[in-house]
Design an enzyme around this catalytic site. Structure first.
Site, PDB file in Angstrom:
ATOM      1  N   HIS A  54      36.688  12.953  30.849  1.00  0.00           N
ATOM      2  CA  HIS A  54      37.145  11.580  30.623  1.00  0.00           C
ATOM      3  C   HIS A  54      37.227  11.214  29.143  1.00  0.00           C
ATOM      4  O   HIS A  54      38.308  11.027  28.607  1.00  0.00           O
ATOM      5  CB  HIS A  54      36.218  10.617  31.378  1.00  0.00           C
ATOM      6  CG  HIS A  54      36.670   9.208  31.372  1.00  0.00           C
ATOM      7  ND1 HIS A  54      36.214   8.283  30.461  1.00  0.00           N
ATOM      8  CD2 HIS A  54      37.544   8.547  32.166  1.00  0.00           C
ATOM      9  CE1 HIS A  54      36.793   7.108  30.700  1.00  0.00           C
ATOM     10  NE2 HIS A  54      37.605   7.244  31.722  1.00  0.00           N
TER      11      HIS A  54
ATOM     12  N   GLU B 141      28.359   9.117  37.042  1.00  0.00           N
ATOM     13  CA  GLU B 141      29.625   8.596  36.511  1.00  0.00           C
ATOM     14  C   GLU B 141      29.618   8.411  34.991  1.00  0.00           C
ATOM     15  O   GLU B 141      29.752   7.304  34.489  1.00  0.00           O
ATOM     16  CB  GLU B 141      30.000   7.290  37.204  1.00  0.00           C
ATOM     17  CG  GLU B 141      30.210   7.428  38.702  1.00  0.00           C
ATOM     18  CD  GLU B 141      30.705   6.141  39.335  1.00  0.00           C
ATOM     19  OE1 GLU B 141      31.763   5.654  38.880  1.00  0.00           O
ATOM     20  OE2 GLU B 141      30.042   5.634  40.247  1.00  0.00           O
TER      21      GLU B 141
ATOM     22  N   HIS C  88      31.081   8.069  31.415  1.00  0.00           N
ATOM     23  CA  HIS C  88      32.391   7.687  30.875  1.00  0.00           C
ATOM     24  C   HIS C  88      32.413   7.875  29.357  1.00  0.00           C
ATOM     25  O   HIS C  88      32.683   8.947  28.867  1.00  0.00           O
ATOM     26  CB  HIS C  88      32.741   6.264  31.294  1.00  0.00           C
ATOM     27  CG  HIS C  88      33.164   6.138  32.712  1.00  0.00           C
ATOM     28  ND1 HIS C  88      34.335   6.672  33.190  1.00  0.00           N
ATOM     29  CD2 HIS C  88      32.563   5.545  33.780  1.00  0.00           C
ATOM     30  CE1 HIS C  88      34.454   6.419  34.489  1.00  0.00           C
ATOM     31  NE2 HIS C  88      33.386   5.741  34.873  1.00  0.00           N
TER      32      HIS C  88
ATOM     33  N   GLU D 184      28.077   4.826  34.347  1.00  0.00           N
ATOM     34  CA  GLU D 184      28.506   3.594  35.014  1.00  0.00           C
ATOM     35  C   GLU D 184      27.495   3.114  36.054  1.00  0.00           C
ATOM     36  O   GLU D 184      27.545   1.972  36.492  1.00  0.00           O
ATOM     37  CB  GLU D 184      29.888   3.782  35.653  1.00  0.00           C
ATOM     38  CG  GLU D 184      30.574   2.471  35.949  1.00  0.00           C
ATOM     39  CD  GLU D 184      32.030   2.625  36.361  1.00  0.00           C
ATOM     40  OE1 GLU D 184      32.570   1.651  36.907  1.00  0.00           O
ATOM     41  OE2 GLU D 184      32.612   3.699  36.133  1.00  0.00           O
TER      42      GLU D 184
END
Length: 299
Positions: free
Chosen positions: A232, A272, A274, A288
């Site tokens: 990401h 998660e 990021h 996240e």
């Protein structure tokens, strides 16, 4: 491809809870005050983590704060994806926001440009914008579809990922754009950063690859061992390598400028990760699920 999987010991990675799971820590940056600033995308807030005692201060801002970056004026600038505005906050917590010229544009990426202004992408409008320190906004057409992250390149231009155009874009400060198509279909590039080798490095979230492009447009792609890793964000680390988050696998990756990849697990596969940034000599990434992870960079 040369990828090694390694496990961090407890001294190498630490996670700090900074919000509830619904707030959504998303992107982060070191501020001019030495603190770590990060966005809470689902809470409509920007937060500051004190470098001395770890105390977190939360500042309400517009809806959907996404990417954050330090500006040349000593403030932090960020995009408000759902409010469709550009936000600015001082280290003391004074907040202001500015409207792009194109309404409902979905601002996402933001970076300090080579001209003393902040540059940002309008992903839903296929445009790139510029805002001066006193709030004057101009815009240019992006060289492709859905411009996402962007960064200043070593050539004095802005470089951005064209997520739905499957390309990397280059935009001069006067608005001249060029697109470089990626060789892998459906690569869907997102993050981009200038590397220590004078090239630009980017993530291919749709293809599970890390890409490199020179300022003359020569492209190289490096596949990860897990094509579903969904890389990401990416940043240049303090040790001459690039570091990136693997949103789909709950890992942080490291790639050297000659293409050697190492992948490190975080505490959970569903955390998660990021945004990723350098702070206090280490790598920090936003999870996240409500935490920030600090990864000690190996020597």
């Amino acid at each position: 491809m040369n990828e090694i999987n390694e496990s961090y010991d407890t001294d190498s990675v630490r996670e700090f809870t900074v919000s509830d799971a619904d707030a959504g820590p998303y992107a982060l940056a070191e501020g001019p005050d030495g603190a770590l600033w990060f966005t809470l995308v689902h809470r409509g807030a920007v937060a500051r983590r004190d470098p001395d005692d770890g105390r977190v201060t939360v500042h309400p801002v517009g809806d959907g704060p996404t990417v954050i970056a330090p500006g040349p004026d000593g403030a932090l600038w960020f995009t408000e994806y759902r409010a469709h505005r550009i936000g600015r906050i001082t280290p003391e917590g004074h907040y202001a926001s500015f409207a792009p010229l194109t309404p409902e544009g979905g601002p996402f990426g933001i970076t300090a440009g080579p001209d003393g202004a902040m540059w940002f992408t309008l992903s839903s409008a296929d445009r790139v914008g510029r805002v001066t320190m006193d709030g004057e906004v101009t815009e240019h057409p992006a060289p492709g579809a859905f411009p996402s992250a962007l960064t200043a390149g070593p050539d004095g231009a802005l470089w951005c990922t064209l997520n739905q155009g499957n390309a990397i874009g280059r935009l001069t400060p006067d608005g001249h754009g060029t697109a470089y198509p990626l060789p892998t279909p459906g690569a869907a590039p997102v993050g981009i950063a200038a590397g220590p080798d004078g090239a630009l490095w980017f993530t291919e979230i749709g293809a599970g690859r890390i890409g490199r492009i020179t300022v003359t447009g020569d492209l190289t792609e490096y596949p990860l061992s897990d094509p579903a890793a969904r890389p990401h964000a990416v940043t240049a680390g303090p040790n001459g390598a690039l570091w990136f988050t693997e949103w789909g696998s709950g890992r942080v990756g490291r790639i050297t400028v000659d293409g050697r990849v190492t992948s490190y697990p975080l505490s959970r596969t569903d955390c998660e990760p990021h945004g990723i940034a350098v702070h206090d000599g280490a790598l920090w990434c936003a999870l996240e699920t409500g935490s920030l992870a600090r990864i000690q960079v190996p020597a």
